[in-house]
Design an enzyme around this catalytic site. Structure first.
Site, PDB file in Angstrom:
ATOM      1  N   SER A 176      -9.678   1.352   2.731  1.00 31.13           N
ATOM      2  CA  SER A 176      -8.786   2.139   1.932  1.00 31.13           C
ATOM      3  C   SER A 176      -7.687   1.322   1.250  1.00 31.13           C
ATOM      4  O   SER A 176      -7.047   1.828   0.332  1.00 31.13           O
ATOM      5  CB  SER A 176      -8.134   3.229   2.795  1.00 31.13           C
ATOM      6  OG  SER A 176      -7.328   2.679   3.804  1.00 31.13           O
ATOM      7  N   SER A 189     -10.142  -1.092   6.906  1.00 29.32           N
ATOM      8  CA  SER A 189      -9.477  -0.877   5.608  1.00 29.32           C
ATOM      9  C   SER A 189      -8.729  -2.070   5.025  1.00 29.32           C
ATOM     10  O   SER A 189      -8.281  -2.006   3.880  1.00 29.32           O
ATOM     11  CB  SER A 189      -8.514   0.301   5.703  1.00 29.32           C
ATOM     12  OG  SER A 189      -9.232   1.501   5.643  1.00 29.32           O
ATOM     13  N   LYS A 243       0.852  -1.187   0.000  1.00 27.58           N
ATOM     14  CA  LYS A 243       0.000   0.000   0.000  1.00 27.58           C
ATOM     15  C   LYS A 243       0.893   1.245   0.000  1.00 27.58           C
ATOM     16  O   LYS A 243       1.949   1.256   0.655  1.00 27.58           O
ATOM     17  CB  LYS A 243      -0.875  -0.037   1.253  1.00 27.58           C
ATOM     18  CG  LYS A 243      -1.970   1.007   1.322  1.00 27.58           C
ATOM     19  CD  LYS A 243      -2.833   0.737   2.555  1.00 27.58           C
ATOM     20  CE  LYS A 243      -4.005   1.689   2.670  1.00 27.58           C
ATOM     21  NZ  LYS A 243      -4.888   1.319   3.809  1.00 27.58           N
TER      22      LYS A 243
END
Ligand SMILES: *[C@@H]1O[C@H](CO)[C@@H](O)[C@H](O)[C@H]1NC(C)=O
Ligand SMILES: *[C@@H]1O[C@H](CO)[C@@H](O)[C@H](O)[C@H]1NC(C)=O
Ligand SMILES: *[C@@H]1O[C@H](CO)[C@@H](O)[C@H](O)[C@H]1NC(C)=O
Ligand SMILES: *[C@@H]1O[C@H](CO)[C@@H](O)[C@H](O)[C@H]1NC(C)=O
Length: 520
Positions: A195, A219, A114
């Site tokens: 996310s 997330s 990420k």
């Protein structure tokens, strides 16, 4: 003839997808294909000299070149990935020549991170925002140090909801200014969730072997659920948050997003442990890490004797009328058949308050915690145009077209900037979440002597997030439009061994996951 055949077919975009998605291997008579390749598959192919890490990286780079313009799961590719793969191949050859074995499961395996997980290399670490582009981090994040030590290849950075969505309540799930809108590879119109959207999209579409995401408030679990992959959110502190763009030291956790429970557990084993840069949390959680790691809990009979509490209210409500409800009943029967005791229709006290972020206290706490922790993080950056939250706010105003300020604004940042540390309000909010967790989830677990809570979908990740508890989602089916859904297992702090046994035994009994049909 075969070459001519392929050359003409290559002009068709569908066929070029087939070729790049590893099908070409079958044409060429290899046994190995990257479609749904697990770490065990890859290591076997390394050992039998069917595949090198370099070839594997090239296959994924081809897949990214072909699919990513559509899916936007990958934000940056590491220009050093091929060299790292060559290095891994060299080490493997040298070890074999010396009769040494066991370089470890992650050796030579491409990992996508990420874009909030710092790497001190050619890759940027920006949380999807132009504000951090070109800045330099002081060092690798704690989890990346461990990945490099394990011999993993850092393939690149994944897209995400910009600034985890903290910037504004209007930031769409899976959108960031630098990467654009991430797309769910199963049903484009349903969204990838955030996310950690890009991490989930990319493993779902076989653009990488495994990935890391981060979770503060759902997330990892939600994008895992929505993209038909396994997401494992560890107990807070089990994995170091040092060098990861923060929201809240109380809730942030770094964890694997993978296609299988086994891959997730290999990745977990590589990243857990004490880190002096995240001293208190990792020291407190280190006692949970079992000798010999987590792989010993990949146990086919892992459901035998487990007590599982099913909570339907309110998590099943959003599936009212969906085939997911029937699939869930079927799965509960599978859990029973494999030896688990099911306690059905349990309730969590004050669940309506827990699920409402404006009443649970979570918004008040996170907005204050974010300002404190992001300012600490930015302070350490080298050559950054932004050194504080107020700088980011100014940057967005200065670059309003690039950051789509007219569309999405930055109301979250403005509210966070107005906070003044952890004061009376925030302490009250944090105490409230502690109370809700103790008399809600913990009471449910202890009163019923449960090994895990079981729910449909990802909604219950909120319950686990505010208390720092671990969770794992496993693919559980597809709705009539093809939209994936998962089954969620959550437990008390440090109970990853039980959750892994349950999730693995469930996965092996059901084997629900399929790669996205449109890409095959
Ligand atoms: C990082 O950002 C810079 C722009 O500041 C860009 O030139 C570079 O290519 C980026 N790195 C990667 C690996 O994409
Ligand atoms: C589910 O849908 C039915 C009708 O389609 C409705 O009567 C019922 O109240 C709904 N249940 C929930 C929990 O939303
Ligand atoms: C920071 O930027 C300056 C000027 O652009 C440059 O000379 C220096 O090498 C940079 N430092 C690092 C650590 O990148
Ligand atoms: C924003 O623009 C102003 C005026 O040009 C400039 O002084 C300031 O440094 C900029 N800030 C950021 C963070 O871009």
């Amino acid at each position: 003839m075969r070459i001519n055949h392929r050359a003409s077919l290559l002009s068709s975009p569908l066929i070029s997808l087939l070729v790049l998605s590893g099908f070409v291997n079958a044409i060429d008579g290899w046994k190995f294909t990257i479609t749904e390749a697990t770490i065990d598959d890859i290591q076997r192919a390394f050992t039998t000299n069917e595949l090198t890490s370099r070839q594997l990286v090239d296959l994924y780079l081809g897949q990214i070149a072909s699919l990513n313009p559509l899916l936007r799961g990958v934000l940056e590719v590491n220009p050093d990935a091929r060299d790292q793969a060559d290095q891994a191949d060299h080490e493997r050859k040298a070890a074999a020549n010396q009769g040494r074995r066991g370089l470890g499961e992650l050796h030579g395996i491409p990992v996508l991170l990420k874009d909030s997980i710092a790497t001190e290399d050619a890759l940027n670490t920006t949380c999807g925002s132009y504000a951090l582009l070109g800045s330099k981090v002081p060092r690798d994040s704690g989890v990346v140090e461990r990945l490099r030590r394990a011999g993993a290849v850092i393939l690149g950075k994944a897209t995400l909801a910009e600034w985890y969505g903290v910037r504004s309540t209007k930031i769409p799930e899976g959108w960031c200014a630098r990467g654009g809108q991430g797309v769910n590879p199963y049903v484009e119109s349903r969204g990838p969730c955030g996310s950690s959207s890009g991490s989930a999209i990319s493993v779902a579409a076989n653009m990488v072997s495994v990935s890391l995401g981060t979770e503060t408030y759902g997330s990892i679990i939600c994008p895992g659920d929505h993209n038909s992959v396994v997401g494992l959110k560890p107990t807070v502190g089990l994995t170091s948050r040092a060098g990861v763009i923060p929201i809240s030291p109380r809730q942030d956790s770094i964890g694997p997003i993978c296609r299988t429970v086994t891959d997730a557990v290999y990745l977990l084993d590589a990243i857990v442990g004490f880190d002096p840069r995240d001293y208190e949390a990792t020291k407190a959680a280190a006692k949970f890490i079992p000798a010999g790691g987590y792989r010993q809990f990949l146990n086919q009979d892992g459901l035998k004797g487990k007590r599982l509490g099913v909570v339907r209210n309110p998590f099943s409500d959003s599936y009212n009328g969906s085939t997911a409800i029937l699939a869930f009943e079927h799965h509960l029967n599978v859990l029973r058949q494999r030896g688990a005791t099911i306690l059905d229709n349990l309730e969590i006290a004050d669940i309506d308050i827990i699920m409402d972020p404006s009443r649970s206290g979570v918004i008040i706490a996170l907005l204050a915690e974010f300002k404190l922790s992001i300012n600490d993080y930015l302070e350490e950056l080298i050559n950054s145009t932004v050194k504080s939250l107020s700088d980011i706010i100014a940057f967005n105003l200065n670059n309003s077209v690039l950051e789509m300020m007219k569309e999405y604004g930055q109301n979250g940042f403005l509210t966070s900037e107005m906070t003044t540390g952890i004061g009376e309000e925030e302490i009250k909010a944090i105490k409230k979440m502690e109370y809700l967790s103790k008399y809600g989830f913990e009471k449910l677990m202890k009163d019923n002597n449960l090994d895990a809570m079981v729910t449909l979908g990802s909604g219950a990740s909120i319950v686990l997030a505010i208390g720092g508890y671990p969770a794992i989602t496993v693919p559980a089916g597809y709705e009539s439009d093809g939209m994936p859904f998962g089954i969620l297992f959550g437990g008390l702090k440090g109970t990853e061994p039980k959750l892994i046994e349950i999730a693995y035994a469930f996965e092996q009994a059901t084997m629900v996951r399929r790669p996205p049909r449109s890409l095959l």
